[in-house]
Design an enzyme around this catalytic site. Structure first.
Site, PDB file in Angstrom:
ATOM      1  N   GLU A  80       0.812  -1.218   0.000  1.00 54.69           N
ATOM      2  CA  GLU A  80       0.000   0.000   0.000  1.00 54.69           C
ATOM      3  C   GLU A  80       0.850   1.275   0.000  1.00 54.69           C
ATOM      4  O   GLU A  80       1.658   1.499   0.909  1.00 54.69           O
ATOM      5  CB  GLU A  80      -0.923   0.011   1.225  1.00 54.69           C
ATOM      6  CG  GLU A  80      -1.859   1.198   1.183  1.00 54.69           C
ATOM      7  CD  GLU A  80      -3.026   1.087   2.155  1.00 54.69           C
ATOM      8  OE1 GLU A  80      -3.025   0.215   3.024  1.00 54.69           O
ATOM      9  OE2 GLU A  80      -3.946   1.919   2.019  1.00 54.69           O
ATOM     10  N   LYS A 255      -7.555  -0.738  11.242  1.00 60.66           N
ATOM     11  CA  LYS A 255      -6.947  -1.084   9.953  1.00 60.66           C
ATOM     12  C   LYS A 255      -5.680  -0.244   9.754  1.00 60.66           C
ATOM     13  O   LYS A 255      -4.649  -0.734   9.292  1.00 60.66           O
ATOM     14  CB  LYS A 255      -7.955  -0.852   8.824  1.00 60.66           C
ATOM     15  CG  LYS A 255      -7.493  -1.332   7.468  1.00 60.66           C
ATOM     16  CD  LYS A 255      -6.666  -0.315   6.712  1.00 60.66           C
ATOM     17  CE  LYS A 255      -6.225  -0.849   5.357  1.00 60.66           C
ATOM     18  NZ  LYS A 255      -5.281   0.057   4.677  1.00 60.66           N
ATOM     19  N   ASP A 271       3.327 -15.101  11.360  1.00 61.43           N
ATOM     20  CA  ASP A 271       1.973 -15.486  10.965  1.00 61.43           C
ATOM     21  C   ASP A 271       1.028 -14.300  11.214  1.00 61.43           C
ATOM     22  O   ASP A 271       0.552 -14.097  12.329  1.00 61.43           O
ATOM     23  CB  ASP A 271       1.575 -16.709  11.799  1.00 61.43           C
ATOM     24  CG  ASP A 271       0.181 -17.225  11.474  1.00 61.43           C
ATOM     25  OD1 ASP A 271      -0.595 -16.492  10.826  1.00 61.43           O
ATOM     26  OD2 ASP A 271      -0.129 -18.347  11.896  1.00 61.43           O
ATOM     27  N   HIS A 368      -2.029  10.503   0.753  1.00 56.26           N
ATOM     28  CA  HIS A 368      -2.168   9.146   0.212  1.00 56.26           C
ATOM     29  C   HIS A 368      -2.122   9.180  -1.310  1.00 56.26           C
ATOM     30  O   HIS A 368      -1.379   8.428  -1.943  1.00 56.26           O
ATOM     31  CB  HIS A 368      -3.480   8.555   0.722  1.00 56.26           C
ATOM     32  CG  HIS A 368      -3.664   7.113   0.381  1.00 56.26           C
ATOM     33  ND1 HIS A 368      -2.767   6.142   0.770  1.00 56.26           N
ATOM     34  CD2 HIS A 368      -4.626   6.484  -0.308  1.00 56.26           C
ATOM     35  CE1 HIS A 368      -3.188   4.975   0.329  1.00 56.26           C
ATOM     36  NE2 HIS A 368      -4.309   5.152  -0.341  1.00 56.26           N
TER      37      HIS A 368
HETATM   38  P1  HMG Z   1       3.439  15.550   3.820  1.00 59.44           P
HETATM   39  O1  HMG Z   1       3.470  16.490   4.971  1.00 59.44           O
HETATM   40  O2  HMG Z   1       2.698  15.899   2.585  1.00 59.44           O
HETATM   41  O3  HMG Z   1       4.877  15.084   3.387  1.00 59.44           O
HETATM   42  O4  HMG Z   1       2.897  14.154   4.398  1.00 59.44           O
HETATM   43  P2  HMG Z   1       6.180  15.862   3.086  1.00 59.44           P
HETATM   44  O5  HMG Z   1       6.474  15.654   1.639  1.00 59.44           O
HETATM   45  O6  HMG Z   1       6.162  17.262   3.632  1.00 59.44           O
HETATM   46  O7  HMG Z   1       7.227  15.032   3.973  1.00 59.44           O
HETATM   47  C1  HMG Z   1       7.135  14.972   5.389  1.00 59.44           C
HETATM   48  C2  HMG Z   1       7.824  13.694   5.862  1.00 59.44           C
HETATM   49  O8  HMG Z   1       7.027  12.545   5.480  1.00 59.44           O
HETATM   50  C3  HMG Z   1       9.189  13.456   5.248  1.00 59.44           C
HETATM   51  O9  HMG Z   1      10.155  14.175   5.951  1.00 59.44           O
HETATM   52  C4  HMG Z   1       9.318  11.954   5.415  1.00 59.44           C
HETATM   53  O10 HMG Z   1       9.614  11.613   6.730  1.00 59.44           O
HETATM   54  C5  HMG Z   1       7.921  11.491   5.102  1.00 59.44           C
HETATM   55  P3  HMG Z   1      11.616  14.457   5.276  1.00 59.44           P
HETATM   56  O11 HMG Z   1      12.349  13.160   5.432  1.00 59.44           O
HETATM   57  O12 HMG Z   1      11.373  14.828   3.845  1.00 59.44           O
HETATM   58  O13 HMG Z   1      12.164  15.538   6.128  1.00 59.44           O
HETATM   59  N1  HMG Z   1       7.764  11.231   3.674  1.00 59.44           N
HETATM   60  C6  HMG Z   1       8.252  10.159   3.036  1.00 59.44           C
HETATM   61  N2  HMG Z   1       8.972   9.096   3.454  1.00 59.44           N
HETATM   62  C7  HMG Z   1       9.281   8.148   2.549  1.00 59.44           C
HETATM   63  N3  HMG Z   1       8.926   8.221   1.259  1.00 59.44           N
HETATM   64  C8  HMG Z   1       8.215   9.263   0.790  1.00 59.44           C
HETATM   65  C9  HMG Z   1       7.849  10.278   1.682  1.00 59.44           C
HETATM   66  N4  HMG Z   1       7.144  11.407   1.550  1.00 59.44           N
HETATM   67  C10 HMG Z   1       7.098  11.979   2.777  1.00 59.44           C
HETATM   68  N5  HMG Z   1       7.875   9.284  -0.500  1.00 59.44           N
HETATM   69  C11 HMG Z   1       2.447  11.827   4.423  1.00 59.44           C
HETATM   70  C12 HMG Z   1       2.808  13.039   3.568  1.00 59.44           C
HETATM   71  C13 HMG Z   1       2.112  10.667   3.503  1.00 59.44           C
HETATM   72  C14 HMG Z   1       3.620  11.465   5.309  1.00 59.44           C
HETATM   73  C15 HMG Z   1       1.238  12.229   5.314  1.00 59.44           C
HETATM   74  O14 HMG Z   1       0.212  12.748   4.487  1.00 59.44           O
HETATM   75  C16 HMG Z   1       0.670  11.088   6.104  1.00 59.44           C
HETATM   76  O15 HMG Z   1       1.231  10.673   7.095  1.00 59.44           O
HETATM   77  N6  HMG Z   1      -0.498  10.571   5.697  1.00 59.44           N
HETATM   78  C17 HMG Z   1      -1.102   9.393   6.279  1.00 59.44           C
HETATM   79  C18 HMG Z   1      -0.949   8.285   5.293  1.00 59.44           C
HETATM   80  C19 HMG Z   1      -1.533   6.960   5.744  1.00 59.44           C
HETATM   81  O16 HMG Z   1      -1.934   6.777   6.860  1.00 59.44           O
HETATM   82  N7  HMG Z   1      -1.530   6.037   4.814  1.00 59.44           N
HETATM   83  C20 HMG Z   1      -2.033   4.707   5.019  1.00 59.44           C
HETATM   84  C21 HMG Z   1      -3.081   4.431   3.971  1.00 59.44           C
HETATM   85  S1  HMG Z   1      -4.615   5.152   4.422  1.00 59.44           S
HETATM   86  C22 HMG Z   1      -5.285   3.876   5.381  1.00 59.44           C
HETATM   87  O17 HMG Z   1      -5.266   2.772   4.963  1.00 59.44           O
HETATM   88  C23 HMG Z   1      -5.645   3.996   6.832  1.00 59.44           C
HETATM   89  C24 HMG Z   1      -6.607   4.990   7.371  1.00 59.44           C
HETATM   90  O18 HMG Z   1      -7.895   4.843   6.843  1.00 59.44           O
HETATM   91  C25 HMG Z   1      -6.613   4.705   8.859  1.00 59.44           C
HETATM   92  C26 HMG Z   1      -7.544   5.556   9.650  1.00 59.44           C
HETATM   93  O19 HMG Z   1      -8.594   5.945   9.118  1.00 59.44           O
HETATM   94  O20 HMG Z   1      -7.221   5.779  10.851  1.00 59.44           O
HETATM   95  C27 HMG Z   1      -6.140   6.361   7.115  1.00 59.44           C
END
Ligand code: HMG
Length: 418
Positions: A80, A255, A271, A368
């Site tokens: 994901e 989740k 597992d 995301h």
């Molecule tokens: P942002 O603020 O747009 O990111 O967040 P950014 O580009 O400013 O970067 C900030 C930091 O994020 C970076 O710091 C990295 O640590 C990390 P830096 O190192 O640049 O100083 N980062 C990355 N690390 C690795 N590869 C990358 C990358 N880009 C940023 N390509 C971010 C962006 C995605 C981090 C933020 O929007 C976030 O945390 N979102 C949540 C995402 C999530 O939870 N995804 C899971 C899928 S959704 C789901 O299935 C579950 C859910 O439904 C659960 C729930 O409802 O509770 C959400």
């Protein structure tokens, strides 16, 4: 400056190079990384039946997460987008406030023998209680090798449910997950329990509801370390409350926690069905399905807490067979089972932090979809440099979906011939 600064912006080769300079990897693991060595087909064919091939998923790392004062590099396996980025993000923020603290309460596996058709339930209970020592000895005799490692059967508990008398066996399985061990023990004691109770035994099997293998991860984050500060912290605590009272929200909340937990459980060859089953049962321990984590406000800090059953193994099963799993243990620097359980709980809490922070601020789609854009570009058929070009166009456009990715790719390819 950290060795891992800007890690996610580097190429795969550069990341591998950095990991090889940390001296935690064996030459064999370096080779596994370099040539992307996977489970050999002849071994895969011995593990599962009707084997026709192997199945790959991306393996990533979160280079620095602070747990109990020590910095770990975490191997993660997930399909994901945004899970690894979210963990990276949360680990950095929480690391600045001291990281995670974990506590592994106990580590016993539980199994059960269900007795029925009992002529006298009370008499059966008394007989079993009176012969507890003999039952435990018999259990140990059914799997004697665990005694040499300091483990073994520890206790018997009884419960009645309708007409069943259920005998629970608790065993210390040391570094293994212990399913085979406890099943051997249960099948070993079953005939004796039938004899003592004068009843019948319906089944003897381990329970994945591992309430004696609980682990807790906590973190305390100063408001000024959280983007959005106190207001975001307050909303995250409210989001956590919502997951306690609404099962629809709780399922999604959990989740998100499993986005992290499963990725590390998979990478370490464990597992994940057993872990999921146990944790979801634990999430409804009082009869209602609830969020597994809790976030509260204490003075000027947001405090996170996650307690989950985590009967994780560092030996046994396919752990020693898969080169990528060996690599994962090298990266983790060979934690024991209790330490690994703590790391897995910390990852679950970190993932939950990132998801809740995104949900109560920008919304989940911004981050995301930013990261899912590459997957959509690939699905649309983009190749090589087209992938990043289409991903960037998708991020800039109003609709981030497959249809749009296909249109953008057509436009890009048409522009070549202009
Ligand atoms: P942002 O603020 O747009 O990111 O967040 P950014 O580009 O400013 O970067 C900030 C930091 O994020 C970076 O710091 C990295 O640590 C990390 P830096 O190192 O640049 O100083 N980062 C990355 N690390 C690795 N590869 C990358 C990358 N880009 C940023 N390509 C971010 C962006 C995605 C981090 C933020 O929007 C976030 O945390 N979102 C949540 C995402 C999530 O939870 N995804 C899971 C899928 S959704 C789901 O299935 C579950 C859910 O439904 C659960 C729930 O409802 O509770 C959400």
């Amino acid at each position: 400056m950290s060795l891992y600064s800007g890690f996610h912006k580097k190429t795969r080769q550069e990341r591998i190079h950095i990991l090889t300079t940390t001296k935690t990897l064996t030459p064999d693991s370096i080779e596994t990384l370099t040539i992307d060595r996977n489970l050999p087909e002849d071994i895969a064919g011995q593990i599962a039946e009707n084997h026709i091939g192997t199945f790959a998923l991306p393996m990533s790392v979160v280079p620095e997460i602070v747990v109990n004062g020590r910095t770990y590099t975490l191997p993660l396996v997930t399909e994901e987008p945004s899970v690894v980025a979210a963990l990276n993000y949360a680990s950095q923020i929480i690391g600045k406030s001291g990281g995670f603290t974990t506590n592994s309460h106990e580590r016993l596996m539980i199994g059960q023998v269900a007795l029925y058709d009992l002529p006298d339930l009370e008499k059966a209970k008394v007989a079993i209680r009176q012969h507890q020592t003999e039952i435990l000895d018999l259990a140990n005799a059914s799997h004697p090798s665990i005694l040499k490692r300091g483990g073994g059967a520890r206790a018997i508990r009884l419960d009645t449910k309708e007409d069943f008398l259920i005998v629970y066996l608790l065993a210390d399985v040391k570094e293994a997950m212990g399913a085979n061990m406890i099943n051997n023990m249960l099948e070993g004691i079953k005939p004796y329990l039938v004899e003592l109770s004068n009843g019948q035994a319906l089944m003897a099997i381990l329970s994945n509801y591992a309430t004696e293998s609980l682990v807790t991860a906590t973190c305390r984050i100063a408001f000024d370390q959280i983007p959005g500060g106190q207001e975001t912290a307050r909303k995250m605590a409210l989001a956590s409350r919502l997951a306690q009272i609404d099962p629809y929200r709780a399922a999604t909340h959990n989740k998100g926690i499993f986005n992290g937990i499963d990725a590390l459980v998979l990478a370490t060859g464990n597992d994940w069905r057993a872990i999921e089953a146990g944790c979801h049962a634990y999430a409804c321990q009082d009869g209602q399905y609830r969020g597994l984590s809790n976030w509260t406000i204490e003075d000027t800090e947001l405090v996170g807490n996650l307690t989950v059953p985590m009967p994780i193994a560092t030996v046994g099963g396919s752990i020693g067979l898969n080169p990528k799993v060996k690599l994962a243990f090298d990266l983790l620097q060979h934690p024991d089972a209790k330490t690994l359980a703590g790391l897995i709980a910390a990852v679950g809490l970190a993932q939950n932090f990132a998801a809740l922070r995104a949900l109560v601020t920008t919304g989940i789609q911004a981050g995301h979809m930013k990261l899912q854009a590459k997957s959509l570009a690939l699905l649309a058929g983009a190749k090589g440099t087209e992938v990043e070009a289409i991903a960037q166009k998708l991020r800039d456009s109003q609709h981030t979906n497959l249809e749009q990715a296909k249109t953008l790719l057509e436009e890009l390819r048409a522009s070549y011939s202009d």
